[in-house]
Design a protein around this motif. Structure first.
Motif, PDB file in Angstrom:
ATOM      1  N   PHE A 113      47.187  67.882 -12.394  1.00  0.00           N
ATOM      2  CA  PHE A 113      47.798  68.439 -11.189  1.00  0.00           C
ATOM      3  C   PHE A 113      46.727  69.083 -10.314  1.00  0.00           C
ATOM      4  O   PHE A 113      45.798  69.708 -10.817  1.00  0.00           O
ATOM      5  CB  PHE A 113      48.802  69.542 -11.548  1.00  0.00           C
ATOM      6  CG  PHE A 113      49.981  69.075 -12.346  1.00  0.00           C
ATOM      7  CD1 PHE A 113      51.131  68.628 -11.713  1.00  0.00           C
ATOM      8  CD2 PHE A 113      49.953  69.093 -13.730  1.00  0.00           C
ATOM      9  CE1 PHE A 113      52.226  68.211 -12.448  1.00  0.00           C
ATOM     10  CE2 PHE A 113      51.038  68.673 -14.476  1.00  0.00           C
ATOM     11  CZ  PHE A 113      52.183  68.231 -13.837  1.00  0.00           C
ATOM     12  N   GLY A 169      62.211  67.753  -7.017  1.00  0.00           N
ATOM     13  CA  GLY A 169      61.716  66.413  -7.335  1.00  0.00           C
ATOM     14  C   GLY A 169      62.276  65.353  -6.414  1.00  0.00           C
ATOM     15  O   GLY A 169      62.760  64.321  -6.857  1.00  0.00           O
ATOM     16  N   ALA A 202      56.651  65.054  -7.971  1.00  0.00           N
ATOM     17  CA  ALA A 202      56.080  66.326  -8.440  1.00  0.00           C
ATOM     18  C   ALA A 202      55.555  67.145  -7.273  1.00  0.00           C
ATOM     19  O   ALA A 202      55.582  68.373  -7.309  1.00  0.00           O
ATOM     20  CB  ALA A 202      54.959  66.054  -9.438  1.00  0.00           C
ATOM     21  N   PHE A 262      58.167  70.760 -12.896  1.00  0.00           N
ATOM     22  CA  PHE A 262      57.749  69.424 -13.311  1.00  0.00           C
ATOM     23  C   PHE A 262      58.493  68.902 -14.547  1.00  0.00           C
ATOM     24  O   PHE A 262      58.895  67.729 -14.575  1.00  0.00           O
ATOM     25  CB  PHE A 262      56.236  69.344 -13.531  1.00  0.00           C
ATOM     26  CG  PHE A 262      55.809  67.957 -13.905  1.00  0.00           C
ATOM     27  CD1 PHE A 262      55.871  66.925 -12.977  1.00  0.00           C
ATOM     28  CD2 PHE A 262      55.417  67.659 -15.197  1.00  0.00           C
ATOM     29  CE1 PHE A 262      55.532  65.634 -13.332  1.00  0.00           C
ATOM     30  CE2 PHE A 262      55.070  66.371 -15.554  1.00  0.00           C
ATOM     31  CZ  PHE A 262      55.130  65.354 -14.621  1.00  0.00           C
ATOM     32  N   ASN A 294      60.216  65.293 -14.527  1.00  0.00           N
ATOM     33  CA  ASN A 294      59.797  64.273 -15.486  1.00  0.00           C
ATOM     34  C   ASN A 294      60.988  63.806 -16.311  1.00  0.00           C
ATOM     35  O   ASN A 294      61.192  62.604 -16.513  1.00  0.00           O
ATOM     36  CB  ASN A 294      58.703  64.857 -16.389  1.00  0.00           C
ATOM     37  CG  ASN A 294      57.890  63.778 -17.056  1.00  0.00           C
ATOM     38  OD1 ASN A 294      57.951  62.622 -16.666  1.00  0.00           O
ATOM     39  ND2 ASN A 294      57.138  64.148 -18.076  1.00  0.00           N
TER      40      ASN A 294
END
Lengths: 458, 173
Positions: free
Chosen positions: A124, A301, A434, A442, A446
């Motif tokens: 990241f 997201g 993200a 996150f 995910n």
């Protein structure tokens, strides 16, 4: 089946939604929703498709890593599964360029994660809590599956197809069976087709229940996690009672299924569905009623409809971003033409929308399973694949999206095979999604896409 | 008002049947009660590493934590940090690309460490045996104390194996 061989110009300008790309022998293959096309390799290279179709980038890297075939005119640098291991087993890190700006720093996560999930490295670029950029480095679970499938008969290779991604074992087995049956001109018996659909829908429900629960659990709602995990467990137990394996691994084989539904299996499944149907409205209401849960999920997201279309996202991820797409209907396969399947679509493209799609699909799946169990045709459950030759393409809609298998069979043995899990097109979307949220969100993002690592590492 | 609410609750919320794997879980719980846990004090922290699985074993590792199997009732729990772990639980083949990460995890754990291979792939490579992308099972990278086979092993089999480890190290009955 012989796909058209196009010149470099027509290859690069082919219109349609990009699905997959691979090389085999002297040809590069590209699968679009409009059909399969090929172009000839020249000195082991072919014109890149990634400038026009960004989803092709991963496939181009994979083609280079697996077969050494280069795509000319690519803009991406890193590899897909090649880690350049030194003899002592260590590997250099690839270059991760941080996002530009003052105060931006990198955060490295993985390959080993905190929870019980597959390995993969996330890099990241963050400023404060805000994620500016995410790069995923995968390839850690590369097992050489495709090479192991070559030279085997379809029935022997089915064991590998069932282990591409364990959570979608039925879907991958089904896509592999469809490809084999297309190549050999085999029509599986109606009873097998019905029972395959029962298994595929059970698998979808088992994954959706655990995904919904895990998302709620990550947002602090342990109660929902516990209840959905309980339903998943019941579905696995019912699958075991009906088909002898909790994940129904190795049950779908080319030509039919490996075993008939057991005595009492249909009732075990029905009881499980009834229990879920009874509790589902109450559990759904928790999602709708609690502001603190909504706060974590709504707007998190975000994958816009334009972005989803650009990557031709399928499955839950595509449908939550406005794409009316489902491989069970288009291109479609038996027995879904009889099921009047309704495909839920949302346009918000956030974690909340992906949860909504899953909840809606649960209801659709248990409706179909009941219908299928009530109208099971009698007869055989499998036909032996003949030792003939041909090329075949097969698809099945897994819980996360379409999985495609392509293979070439020569007198009963697989000479080459390629397969594309829906995750291959979803990972770039995770990287984009993200960047719309803070780092703490996150795990939610995910989980809401739930892309497979094993399914892309192969 | 109170009575009508109560009646409504009694009528509309039947207790869900707990049939999924209940008998196995009960049998396992009984075994633990019969066990002396002097050395481990009924507490064992597990660090899980996927060294190259198809994610089937991970699904069953998650399942042993659900309310039917409830791993924590045996004093067993998963921990994110290798520093806190007593057990290194490995799933999947020994993929070459994961070997270094696996070795580093083991190095980060305080001794003594029990290493457990869960699933056919971790036992000997499973169906992927012989692939050049892997080195075999977990024992091709680390010394393994216990193997739990199955593709994937059921939650009952996994808990059974974990309890065997405790039994072996407590001189259990």
């Amino acid at each position: 089946m012989t796909p058209p061989n196009l010149s470099a110009h027509f290859w690069q300008n082919h219109s349609g939604e990009f699905i997959a790309l691979w090389t085999s022998g002297e040809l590069a293959y590209a699968l679009f929703d409009t059909g399969l096309i090929t172009t000839s390799l020249e000195d082991g290279t072919y014109p890149a498709l990634s400038p026009k179709h960004p989803g092709a980038a991963w496939f181009e890297k994979l083609g280079q890593d697996l077969n050494g075939h280069k795509a000319s005119g690519v803009t991406h640098a890193n590899t897909a599964i090649e880690h350049f291991l030194s003899p002592n087993g260590t590997a250099p890190w690839p270059e991760f360029r941080p996002a530009p700006g003052d105060g931006v720093h990198q955060m490295a996560v993985g390959p080993i994660h905190a929870g019980i999930i597959e390995p993969g490295h996330f890099r990241f670029s963050i400023i404060g809590e805000k994620v500016l950029k995410l790069e995923a480095r995968l390839g850690y679970t590369h097992k050489g599956t495709l090479a192991l499938m070559r030279g085997k008969s379809p029935r022997n290779a089915a064991r590998f197809a069932a282990r591409i991604s364990g959570d979608a074992t039925v879907a991958h087995s089904l896509a592999f069976a469809h490809a084999t049956e297309a190549a050999l001109g085999l029509t599986p018996p109606p009873r097998a087709v019905h029972l395959r659909a029962v298994m595929a829908e059970l698998e979808r429900m088992a994954n959706h229940t655990s995904d919904i629960g895990a998302i709620a659990g990550d947002a602090g709602f342990a109660f929902l996690d516990a209840r959905f995990a309980w339903h998943r467990e019941s579905l696995c137990a019912a699958a075991s009672a009906a088909f002898g394996h909790r994940l129904m691994m190795d049950m779908v084989i080319p030509g039919g299924i490996a075993g008939d539904i057991k005595t009492g299996g249909a009732d075990a499944i029905r009881r499980t569905l009834d229990a879920l149907e009874t509790e589902l409205p109450g559990l759904t209401r928790v999602f709708e009623d609690y502001a603190s849960l909504q706060d974590r999920l709504v707007g998190t997201g975000h994958i816009g409809t334009h972005l989803a279309a650009r990557y031709a996202a399928g499955g839950v991820t595509g449908r939550a971003s406005g794409r009316q797409t489902d491989a069970r209907i288009n291109p479609g396969y038996a027995p879904y033409e009889l099921m009047e399947l309704s495909v839920p679509v949302e346009t918000e493209g956030d974690v909340a929308a992906r949860v909504k799609i899953r909840l809606a699909e649960l209801a659709e799946s248990y409706r179909m399973i009941r219908t299928l169990l009530n109208h099971l045709p009698d007869g055989q459950i499998a036909l032996a694949p003949p030792a003939t030759s041909g090329m075949g393409l097969g698809v099945a809609e897994s819980f996360r999206g379409p999985v495609w298998h392509w293979l070439n069979i020569d007198t009963g043995l697989i000479t080459d095979i390629f397969l594309a899990d829906a995750s291959t097109l979803h990972w770039p979307l995770v990287e984009h999604a993200a960047c719309t949220s803070i780092i703490a969100d996150f795990p939610l993002i995910n989980k809401s896409v739930n892309a497979s690592y094993s399914g892309v590492d192969l | 008002m109170v009575w009508s609410t109560l009646a409504q609750h009694l009528l509309t919320k039947p207790r869900a049947p707990r049939e999924a794997g209940h008998s196995t879980a009960a049998a396992l719980a009984e075994r633990l009660q019969n066990l002396s846990n002097e050395k481990l004090g009924r507490s064992l922290a597990i660090r899980h590493v996927d060294a190259g699985s198809c994610n089937g074993c991970e699904l069953e590792l998650r399942a042993i934590q659900n309310m039917v199997y409830d791993l924590t009732q045996y004093g067993l729990s998963f921990t994110p940090s290798p520093r806190h772990a007593d057990v290194l639980l490995i799933t999947g083949v020994a993929a070459r690309n994961m070997a270094e990460a696996l070795r580093q995890t083991r190095a980060a754990m305080p001794d003594p460490v029990f290493t457990i291979a869960v699933g056919d792939c971790a036992v000997d490579g499973g169906v992927f045996k012989g692939s050049p992308a892997i080195t075999g099972g977990a024992d091709s990278i680390l010394t393994v104390d216990l193997m739990i086979s199955g593709c994937p092993p059921t939650p009952g089999q996994i808990i059974d194996g974990l309890l065997s480890l405790i039994e072996a190290h407590t001189g259990g009955k």
